[in-house]
Scaffold this active site. Structure first.
Site, PDB file in Angstrom:
ATOM      1  CG  LEU A 570      46.972 103.941  51.979  1.00 36.05           C
ATOM      2  CD1 LEU A 570      48.366 103.428  52.290  1.00 36.05           C
ATOM      3  CD2 LEU A 570      46.166 104.071  53.259  1.00 36.05           C
ATOM      4  N   GLY A 571      46.239 107.388  48.919  1.00 36.97           N
ATOM      5  CA  GLY A 571      46.548 108.724  48.423  1.00 36.97           C
ATOM      6  C   GLY A 571      46.678 108.730  46.915  1.00 36.97           C
ATOM      7  CG  PHE A 575      53.240 111.706  37.059  1.00 38.84           C
ATOM      8  CD1 PHE A 575      53.190 111.516  35.680  1.00 38.84           C
ATOM      9  CD2 PHE A 575      53.541 112.962  37.546  1.00 38.84           C
ATOM     10  CE1 PHE A 575      53.439 112.571  34.815  1.00 38.84           C
ATOM     11  CE2 PHE A 575      53.795 114.007  36.680  1.00 38.84           C
ATOM     12  CZ  PHE A 575      53.739 113.824  35.317  1.00 38.84           C
ATOM     13  CB  VAL A 578      49.916 105.588  47.992  1.00 37.41           C
ATOM     14  CG1 VAL A 578      50.479 104.621  49.031  1.00 37.41           C
ATOM     15  CG2 VAL A 578      51.023 106.485  47.502  1.00 37.41           C
ATOM     16  CG  ASP A 713      58.396 118.590  50.012  1.00 35.76           C
ATOM     17  OD1 ASP A 713      58.155 119.538  50.782  1.00 35.76           O
ATOM     18  OD2 ASP A 713      57.538 118.073  49.281  1.00 35.76           O
TER      19      ASP A 713
HETATM   20  N1  ADE Z   1      50.678 106.789  52.306  1.00 35.66           N
HETATM   21  C1  ADE Z   1      51.746 106.817  51.497  1.00 35.66           C
HETATM   22  N2  ADE Z   1      52.671 105.981  51.913  1.00 35.66           N
HETATM   23  C2  ADE Z   1      52.181 105.410  53.015  1.00 35.66           C
HETATM   24  C3  ADE Z   1      52.697 104.450  53.893  1.00 35.66           C
HETATM   25  N3  ADE Z   1      53.862 103.898  53.697  1.00 35.66           N
HETATM   26  N4  ADE Z   1      51.931 104.093  54.935  1.00 35.66           N
HETATM   27  C4  ADE Z   1      50.750 104.673  55.132  1.00 35.66           C
HETATM   28  N5  ADE Z   1      50.206 105.544  54.333  1.00 35.66           N
HETATM   29  C5  ADE Z   1      50.933 105.936  53.276  1.00 35.66           C
END
Ligand code: ADE
Length: 858
Positions: A570-571, A575, A578, A713
């Protein structure tokens, strides 16, 4: 410093008189006192040797007492007296007299015309603003008659042409009044101005009605006109300075879509000689409510000689657009001392209309006299000439005496001294106020020290020791306006205490090296910084010491990591990463009563934030701290931590999965609901959706504030949406990669979300719930612009920091975010309150929630 201030003042003073003000440019040019030499006064003819042109001097009686053309003047005759002024001159007044010759003469000109030339080749006829050429002259032989030239002319050579109806003998004495035309501009060319016709409004004609060049193929060519007549337009372009002229008279204006080359207006400027250009000032209307704005940018090319091609490298300047203040204004365009004889500038539209009333050029850069005393006097005298010369038309003739100048010099000196004393007192006051805030007790992110040369605040203190060393090492020195001293990058704090805010109860910490001062200003005294390590978000939380943070501090249960089945990434952050995972058996694991994310019964989708195995020990600690904080938070609008995997590497935290991703992405892909979006099935949102989102965020923040958590933030990128469009505030540090332009970079690393930060966070490193409120205001602004634009998108990061200085000074020069067109006015007022300079004036999250909630339907 006083000398600097002084020089600055002098520079400002000279800059302020850069444009010609016709009301003050009325100096006798030297017919009467002989500065214009005999050989520079010529004529088409003379009656006798003793009535030659050299005798055409006002108030003088030499020769036969005046210039007289040969013979009787017939109505069809064109006889003239010609004066070479020796340089380009801004001519504002003409004075004439007849031949008196101690009562023996009685010839005079009842009327005359004026021709002028800038190069002695091309002659132009002067016309009044209403198109009349003939100027009323004398009624007797002795009285002088002064005529103001409306419009003034820019010329080096002037011809006075007596006009008579019956055949008669005429004689003239003359004085010319004006001042040097230092711009050196001899012509500009531009597209012809246009008519502004809008339903329900009168028609405004935005042409250049005094242009003295040619009109060819809808362009103005080879002349000067309203852009150099010294008349600056008013804020409302429909209101004119002159009486009996048409609406829009003072402006030359163009409509964006009506020109051949859409998007810009191209103008050429030709000068008398090659000059080193320092700047161009464009007086521009900004009545944005009528679709008029200053230009968004300008690009100028330079030609060193007349017969040469345009140099390849142009100068481009982006303006700061202003949607709040509709005042017409001078926009100064720096021209970087480029040498040129001609300029070609393209002015880019920022709105439907662009309207200019004046353009002036500054060039040359005469060195300042070294003695500041001399400078002072010269400034004084400039002021004096500007402000203390009596209006000559009032007294019958322009006054060129010295007494008013002397008075002016003295008054100006006194004024300058008063200003300097005021500035010194003001500086002392600012220093005192700022000393109250001990910067050095905030060694964390945003440690800002503003250099003495900086424009934001004058010298406050020396930088922290570590920073001084860094400067010596040349690591952190920045030649920019603002010096920002980051004691450490935010992910590796400077002390063993975790580098957070002062921690009075943490005894095992080494003393703050170089940092001292009182405990933080906000409610909790035992606050540490917590870093979202897979991202970089920080929270202020009740203290945990680094050493004491163990598994037992973490209330979230340990989940068997082999039951996390990877689905997709997802990301990603510095460091860690996700992942979207399926958590097998999570419902049973969490047990009954635990609110479960939706799933197929035995497995559910979750977001797993995972620390890279090679992360630093600091990052590891911060990750554990983030877990600890999240495990304490329990609110429908805060992301929920479900479980963790921390007994072995890589460390993981498992949170609920938010199907609709982050709010920034969500909104930027949507349009406002309308019949069009309905018809074309474009994803859309309604105003009430936006309000509902705002309420939810305020509710989550109200909860954090009640625990004295400071998020630091808050932004749409850090709010997540589930499939029912419930919003949950999260540390969305992973988005740093995606949204890196939202963070200010120091040494290439994105560190501070300056566009969302309150002035005191940027300047003083002070993060509180009140600075979260500021960020909430910016988040609201993002929501109501549907995240189509970055806040202050026209400002560079450095300009944002400069603007922060303006917020601090609060002298009305700060630029606020504009009111989003979709936003109800009461809501924009609420945003503006979030950006109050004085912290107590900002609303609380409770207040914000109460104010927003009624807007949302049940
Ligand atoms: N990206 C980071 N955290 C997330 C989450 N809890 N749900 C969906 N995308 C995300």
């Amino acid at each position: 410093t006083i000398m600097h201030l002084f020089l600055l003042l002098i520079l400002h003073a000279t800059a302020a008189v850069g444009q010609i003000d016709p009301a003050h440019c009325r100096y006798a040019l030297g017919m009467e006192d002989g500065r214009i030499r005999d050989e520079d006064i010529t004529a088409s003819s003379q009656w006798y040797e003793t009535t030659g042109p050299q005798y055409a001097r006002l108030n003088r009686e030499e020769g036969e007492g005046a210039w007289c053309p040969q013979g009787q003047l017939e109505p069809s005759d064109t006889q003239y007296l010609q004066v070479d002024l020796g340089r380009l001159t801004f001519l504002t007044v003409v004075g004439t007299q007849g031949r008196y010759a101690r009562n023996s003469g009685n010839e005079f000109a009842r009327a005359y015309r004026l021709n002028y030339s800038r190069d002695s080749v091309l002659w132009k006829s002067w016309k009044s603003r209403l198109g009349k050429e003939v100027i009323q002259g004398n009624k007797n032989a002795y009285e002088s008659v002064i005529n103001d030239l409306h419009p003034p002319v820019i010329a080096r050579h002037v011809r006075l042409i007596p006009v008579t109806k019956p055949s008669t003998a005429v004689c003239m004495r003359v004085e010319l009044y004006g001042c040097p035309w230092d711009d050196g501009l001899i012509s500009y060319s531009a597209p012809e101005g246009q008519l502004l016709m809008a339903p329900g409004y009168p028609v405004a004609s935005l042409n250049d009605s005094t242009y003295d060049g040619a009109h060819e193929r809808r362009r103005l060519l080879g002349g000067l006109g309203q852009l150099t007549d010294g008349v600056v337009g008013l804020d409302d372009f429909l209101v004119t300075r002159q009486l009996q002229v048409w609406l829009g008279y003072d402006y030359l204006g163009w409509r964006n879509d009506s020109l051949g080359a859409p998007g810009h207006v191209e103008m050429d400027f030709l000068f008398d000689k090659q000059r080193n250009f320092t700047s161009m000032k464009v007086h521009s209307n900004n009545m944005f409510s009528r679709g008029v704005k200053i230009f968004s940018s300008v690009t100028c090319w330079f030609k060193p000689r007349l017969i040469a091609s345009w140099e390849a490298e142009p100068v481009t300047f982006k303006t700061v657009l202003d949607d709040r203040n509709p005042s017409a204004r001078y926009v100064t365009v720096p021209l970087r001392r480029r040498a040129a004889r001609a300029l070609r500038c393209r002015f880019f539209f920022a709105d439907v209309w662009m309207m200019f009333s004046e353009i002036s050029f500054q060039s040359g850069g005469k060195p300042l006299p070294s003695s500041s005393c001399f400078s002072l006097l010269s400034v004084g005298c400039v002021f004096a000439r500007l402000y203390f010369l009596p209006d000559p038309s009032a007294s019958g003739r322009p006054d060129d005496g010295n007494t008013p100048i002397l008075i002016g010099c003295l008054v100006t000196i006194i004024l300058l001294l008063v200003i300097i004393i005021f500035l010194i007192l003001w500086c002392q006051y600012v220093c005192k106020v700022l000393e109250k805030v001990d910067f050095l007790s905030h060694p964390d992110v945003g440690q800002v020290w503003v250099s003495s040369g900086g424009l934001l605040i004058s010298s406050l203190r020396s930088p922290p020791v570590a920073s001084q060393r860094a400067v010596q090492d040349g690591v952190l020195a920045r030649p920019s306006l603002v010096s920002i001293w980051m004691t450490q990058p935010s992910l590796s704090p400077p002390t063993a205490c975790g580098g957070g805010y002062a921690e009075p109860d943490v005894t095992q910490c080494t003393p703050h090296q170089g940092f001292h001062g009182p405990a933080p200003h906000y409610a909790e005294t035992d606050i540490v910084r917590l870093q979202g390590v897979t991202g970089s978000n920080m929270y202020a939380v009740p203290a945990l010491t680094v050493d004491s943070l163990t598994r037992k501090d973490i209330s979230a249960a340990e989940f068997p990591r082999q039951q996390l089945v990877f689905r997709e990434k997802l990301g990603e952050g510095q460091f860690g990463e996700v992942h979207l995972c399926e958590a097998e058996g999570l419902p049973e694991f969490l047990g009954e009563g635990s609110p479960l994310p939706d799933g197929d019964g035995c497995s559910v989708l979750v977001a797993v934030k995972q620390l890279r195995p090679d992360a630093t020990s600091q990052a590891r600690n911060d990750f554990l701290k983030e877990i600890k904080i999240m495990s304490r938070l329990n609110d429908p609008n805060i992301i929920r931590l479900l479980c963790v995997c921390v007994t072995s590497d890589p460390l993981c935290m498992v949170t609920e999965y938010m199907e609709n991703g982050d709010l920034n992405m969500f909104l930027s892909q949507r349009e406002m609901e309308s019949t069009l979006t309905h018809a074309n099935s474009i994803p859309s949102v309604s105003l009430s959706d936006l309000l509902h989102m705002s309420v939810q965020i305020s509710s989550g923040m109200k909860y954090l504030a009640s625990l004295n958590f400071v998020h630091r933030d808050l932004a749409t990128r850090n709010c997540l949406l589930d499939r029912r469009l419930t919003i949950k505030i999260a540390d969305f540090g992973m988005s740093r990669n995606l949204y890196s332009s939202d963070y200010y970079r120091i040494q290439g690393r994105a560190v501070l979300p300056i566009r969302w930060m309150a002035w005191e966070s940027i300047l003083l490193g002070k993060f509180t719930t009140a600075s979260d409120v500021w960020a909430f205001g910016v988040t609201l602004w993002e929501i109501f612009t549907l995240c189509k634009e970055q806040p202050y998108s026209l400002l560079s990061d450095e300009q944002v920091i400069e603007n922060t200085g303006e917020f601090f000074r609060n002298q009305g020069r700060q630029i606020f975010l504009y009111a989003p067109p979709l936003c109800p006015p009461s809501l924009f007022e609420l945003m503006m309150r979030c950006w109050s300079r004085d912290i107590p004036d900002r609303p609380t999250f409770e207040g914000l929630y109460q104010a927003l909630r009624p807007h949302v339907g049940p």
